[in-house]
Design a protein around this motif. Structure first.
Motif, PDB file in Angstrom:
ATOM      1  N   GLU B  10      27.938 -35.859 -97.007  1.00  0.00           N
ATOM      2  CA  GLU B  10      28.234 -36.295 -98.391  1.00  0.00           C
ATOM      3  C   GLU B  10      28.779 -35.106 -99.180  1.00  0.00           C
ATOM      4  OE1 GLU B  10      24.840 -38.029-100.418  1.00  0.00           O
ATOM      5  OE2 GLU B  10      24.384 -39.239 -98.662  1.00  0.00           O
ATOM      6  N   ILE B  13      32.326 -34.263 -98.161  1.00  0.00           N
ATOM      7  CA  ILE B  13      33.323 -35.182 -98.737  1.00  0.00           C
ATOM      8  C   ILE B  13      33.585 -34.801-100.195  1.00  0.00           C
ATOM      9  CG2 ILE B  13      33.751 -37.584 -99.424  1.00  0.00           C
ATOM     10  CD1 ILE B  13      32.286 -38.421 -96.830  1.00  0.00           C
ATOM     11  N   ALA B  76      33.240 -49.191 -92.367  1.00  0.00           N
ATOM     12  CA  ALA B  76      34.107 -48.649 -93.420  1.00  0.00           C
ATOM     13  C   ALA B  76      34.832 -47.386 -92.962  1.00  0.00           C
ATOM     14  CB  ALA B  76      33.256 -48.346 -94.653  1.00  0.00           C
ATOM     15  N   VAL B  80      37.706 -45.248 -94.878  1.00  0.00           N
ATOM     16  CA  VAL B  80      37.410 -43.925 -95.436  1.00  0.00           C
ATOM     17  C   VAL B  80      38.404 -42.902 -94.892  1.00  0.00           C
ATOM     18  CG1 VAL B  80      35.704 -42.049 -95.430  1.00  0.00           C
ATOM     19  CG2 VAL B  80      34.984 -44.382 -95.897  1.00  0.00           C
ATOM     20  N   TYR B 137      34.251 -45.061-105.023  1.00  0.00           N
ATOM     21  CA  TYR B 137      34.149 -45.918-103.831  1.00  0.00           C
ATOM     22  C   TYR B 137      32.874 -45.583-103.052  1.00  0.00           C
ATOM     23  CZ  TYR B 137      35.105 -47.562 -99.079  1.00  0.00           C
ATOM     24  OH  TYR B 137      35.000 -48.146 -97.847  1.00  0.00           O
ATOM     25  N   PHE B 138      32.532 -44.313-103.017  1.00  0.00           N
ATOM     26  CA  PHE B 138      31.331 -43.906-102.278  1.00  0.00           C
ATOM     27  C   PHE B 138      30.045 -44.185-103.049  1.00  0.00           C
ATOM     28  CE2 PHE B 138      34.401 -41.122-100.016  1.00  0.00           C
ATOM     29  CZ  PHE B 138      34.100 -41.521 -98.724  1.00  0.00           C
ATOM     30  N   LYS B 139      30.094 -43.968-104.371  1.00  0.00           N
ATOM     31  CA  LYS B 139      28.825 -43.996-105.115  1.00  0.00           C
ATOM     32  C   LYS B 139      28.681 -45.101-106.153  1.00  0.00           C
ATOM     33  CE  LYS B 139      28.199 -39.024-104.818  1.00  0.00           C
ATOM     34  NZ  LYS B 139      28.457 -37.800-105.545  1.00  0.00           N
ATOM     35  N   ASN B 140      29.790 -45.522-106.734  1.00  0.00           N
ATOM     36  CA  ASN B 140      29.684 -46.459-107.854  1.00  0.00           C
ATOM     37  C   ASN B 140      30.852 -47.435-107.817  1.00  0.00           C
ATOM     38  OD1 ASN B 140      29.219 -47.714-110.292  1.00  0.00           O
ATOM     39  ND2 ASN B 140      29.853 -45.969-111.547  1.00  0.00           N
TER      40      ASN B 140
END
Lengths: 496, 212
Positions: B10, B13, B76, B80, B137-140
């Motif tokens: 994480e 990224i 995904a 990604v 896109y990853f978190k919210n």
């Protein structure tokens, strides 16, 4: 134990292998197909939990199957299991979405018809209800859980990678739970028909715990299911698990979770006791089709995503399965029983004697069943189901339920009360002093019919009367079963 | 232990996306320096941008290998990787454009100076909002739509400024080669916005797939 037992039981083990190979996809298919869980990991977890479920919680659904038809000769059990195995294989090859659970019902009814044994329509109606209810309930839970997930988990600001980890853990947990329920619910399909033909003696392990013969049988069945998962589960996941099972891991989690809930509802004796205790309607403990529960849940999730997504073609296929599976299995069972009995000269049923006595007539009259025309059969002994059935039918056009009642009451079932057995077998924790004393007074008395035994033993209405409290009534009837089993005179306990 | 490894990825990224943002900011500074004739500073910015681009490439490859080797986010993963790669392409364009300024030393009309600053600002706003969209896109997930809308807005602005520059230059009496050279550099800066929009198109599809 006779070596031939292993031969006869092999058909049940084959059925177990086939069940494991074909149904692992319903618990870990999504996780494996989406590469969230390695097949090896899935197979180990699933195998362990299937065995645990079979041994620990397999009794509930098995009772419903044995109520439907008590196959009491091992060659009969062999024929039914083999016929069911063959019919499921044939129908799967014909790409019909059939379930082993539904084929087994056809097999047992086929045996009942062939041997002239009565079918318990109360159990049958419970089973039919569950076939329709299980995909509907699965769809409902799939719908609700997905909506809930979308409003909660998917709104949480968790990093995709972390969500992926949690989903992976979730898939393993629900897969394990669903495997446990698969074992508990479906072991009846694999070994249920062998339960009435006692094969194993109880094992006492170092005076620590007792493993009953039935549990040993279920362990073997669980092992066969686990073996099916290991050896062929992956092939099925790779071939079958493409369209229906190719759903996102989160959807897969929801679907397997919903499937687990449905299996749990129709399997758990503890849940049944809890519901009865709280005067809530309980679910019949019935072997279900995991595939249909899975499809139901997929439809439910589909509806949550898009209300117009319902696939009537899939629904139609489920409906066809309800009819085709039992009918085909019933026919194949009938034919295989004919061959086993007449070509291989094997006993497919142990003759059960029947005799209509005065008490039977009284009991039938109480239930409003016509008895005048069968009075001439009084005290006549029948050792063949079919002859007895013909004699009854010749005299009056009884319906199936009435025939079932006559069979139930006229069955010769030997009981002898022994006060030593009362002291040895009945604990004061479970039975009241009055109940125990009531039995001691009857020392030495013998009964040839269950209704006479019940009349004598359970006549004290204060102690044995059902009072409408579902849970207490169930406990009372379980106590009655315990007493009946203790004083029943069988081939194995004649020394008593 | 499993969660710890995921957290490291994480962070990687996030670090990668930080590099893209930094690259965009350096690009803007580089263009300003070039327009102000501060060639030494401009070359220093180009050098920094090249380093950032190299570091981002290494980091992206590392992330890709980890995603595949540990079979993470299997559903995904393709999306990604696509997002990171196309985002990398946008960063490459910034580096290539600055390099072309350094190599070809285009002669830009003084009256177009502000327009070039504006087009650089607008293109990099596209890139910055794209990066924010990828983070979302990853978190919210809910916030992605807002960023996609912003990217579309800035992309249109970039196109408008580019058109303005082209109209201006082609209405002067300069040599055609001079006009085409100016148009060429406008086009290159505009490409950053175009590429950012491509990333956002992928992002919009990826979001739908996450809810399938």
């Amino acid at each position: 134990m006779d070596i031939s037992v292993w031969f006869f039981i092999s058909s049940g083990l084959f059925l177990g292998w086939s069940l494991g190979a074909n149904h692992a996809v319903n618990v870990f298919g999504t996780a494996v197909v989406s590469k969230m869980v390695k097949f090896r990991t899935a197979a180990i977890i699933s195998g362990i939990f299937v065995i645990l479920g079979s041994v620990i919680s397999g009794a509930g659904t098995t009772k419903t199957l044995t109520d439907l038809g008590s196959i009491n000769a091992i060659a009969g059990s062999f024929s039914v299991a083999l016929a069911v195995g063959i019919s499921v294989t044939l129908m799967t090859r014909a790409k019909l979405p059939v379930s082993t659970s539904q084929a087994v019902i056809g097999g047992i009814i086929g045996w009942n018809i062939f041997t002239g044994s009565p079918t318990d329509y109360n159990s049958l109606s419970k089973i039919l209800f569950s076939w329709i209810a299980s995909p509907v309930i699965a769809a409902l839970f799939g719908f609700l859980i997905f909506k809930l997930m979308k409003k909660t988990v998917l709104k949480w600001k968790i990093h995709l990678l972390r969500l992926d980890n949690y989903t992976r853990i979730g898939l393993i947990i629900v897969g394990a739970l669903a495997s446990y329920s698969l074992g508990a619910n479906n072991i009846a399909n694999v070994m249920g028909m062998f339960v009435s033909a006692p094969l194993f003696v109880d094992l006492n392990v170092g005076n620590l715990f007792n493993i009953s013969g039935v549990q040993q049988l279920f362990f073997l069945g669980g092992l066969a299911i686990a073996f099916g998962i290991f050896t062929y589960g992956n092939n099925v996941m790779e071939t079958v698990g493409t369209d229906l099972y190719k759903i996102s891991p989160i959807t897969g989690f929801v679907v397997v979770f919903a499937e687990f809930i449905v299996l749990f509802l129709f399997t758990s004796q503890s849940l049944e006791a809890f519901l009865l205790k709280n005067n809530l309607p309980s679910f019949p403990l019935v072997p279900l089709s995991t595939t249909q529960a899975f499809i139901g849940a997929v439809i439910g999730v589909g509806l949550a995503k898009d209300p117009l997504s319902i696939n009537f073609k899939v629904l139609g296929k489920i409906g066809i399965g309800w009819v085709v599976a039992p009918v085909t299995a019933g026919l194949i069972t009938f034919i295989s029983l004919f061959f086993i009995q007449n070509v291989f000269e094997q006993k497919i049923i142990h003759p059960v004697p029947y005799q209509i006595t005065k008490s039977v007539i009284t009991k039938l009259n109480d239930e409003g069943i016509e008895t005048e025309k069968i009075n001439d059969l009084l005290n006549e002994r029948f050792t063949n189901n079919k002859i007895f059935l013909n004699e009854l039918k010749k005299r009056y056009d009884y319906n199936s339920e009435q025939i079932y009642s006559i069979y139930k009451y006229a069955l010769i079932d030997s009981f002898k009360i022994d006060s030593m057995l009362v002291i040895k077998s009945l604990s004061s924790d479970q039975f009241s002093i009055e109940q125990i004393n009531g039995l001691k007074i009857l020392h030495g008395k013998s009964f040839s019919h269950k209704i006479d035994f019940e009349e004598a033993v359970f006549s004290d209405s204060n102690q044995w009367r059902m009072n409408g409290d579902k849970l207490k009534d169930k406990e009372l009837s379980e106590k009655k079963n315990i007493i009946e089993n203790i004083f029943r005179v069988t081939q194995n306990n004649k020394h008593k | 232990m499993f969660l710890k490894k995921t957290r490291k990825l994480e962070t990687q990224i996030d670090e990668y996306l930080d590099l893209v943002i930094k690259g965009g900011l350096i690009f803007k500074l580089g263009i300003k320096c070039y327009l102000e004739d501060q060639i030494e500073e401009f070359e220093a910015h180009l050098k920094d941008l090249r380093k950032i681009e190299d570091a981002a490439d290494d980091l992206r490859r590392n992330i890709e290998i980890k995603l595949y080797a540990r079979t993470l986010i299997p559903e995904a993963r393709g999306d990604v990787l696509g997002l990171l790669e196309s985002c990398d392409k946008a960063l490459n364009i910034t580096e290539e454009t600055l390099l072309e300024f350094s190599v070809e030393i285009p002669n830009l009309l003084p009256e177009l100076k502000n327009d070039f600053i504006d087009i650089a600002e607008s293109s990099i706003s596209c890139l910055e909002n794209t990066v924010s969209g990828i983070r979302a896109y990853f978190k919210n997930v809910d916030a992605v739509r807002d960023y996609v809308t912003k990217v579309q807005f800035y992309k249109k602005e970039t196109n408008k400024i580019a058109e303005r520059i082209k109209r201006t230059i082609f209405r002067t009496d300069n040599e055609l080669s001079f006009k085409i050279h100016t148009r060429y550099f406008t086009f290159h800066i505009e490409r950053i916005a175009e590429q950012s929009e491509d990333v956002c198109d992928r992002l919009s599809i990826a979001i739908i797939k996450r809810f399938e």
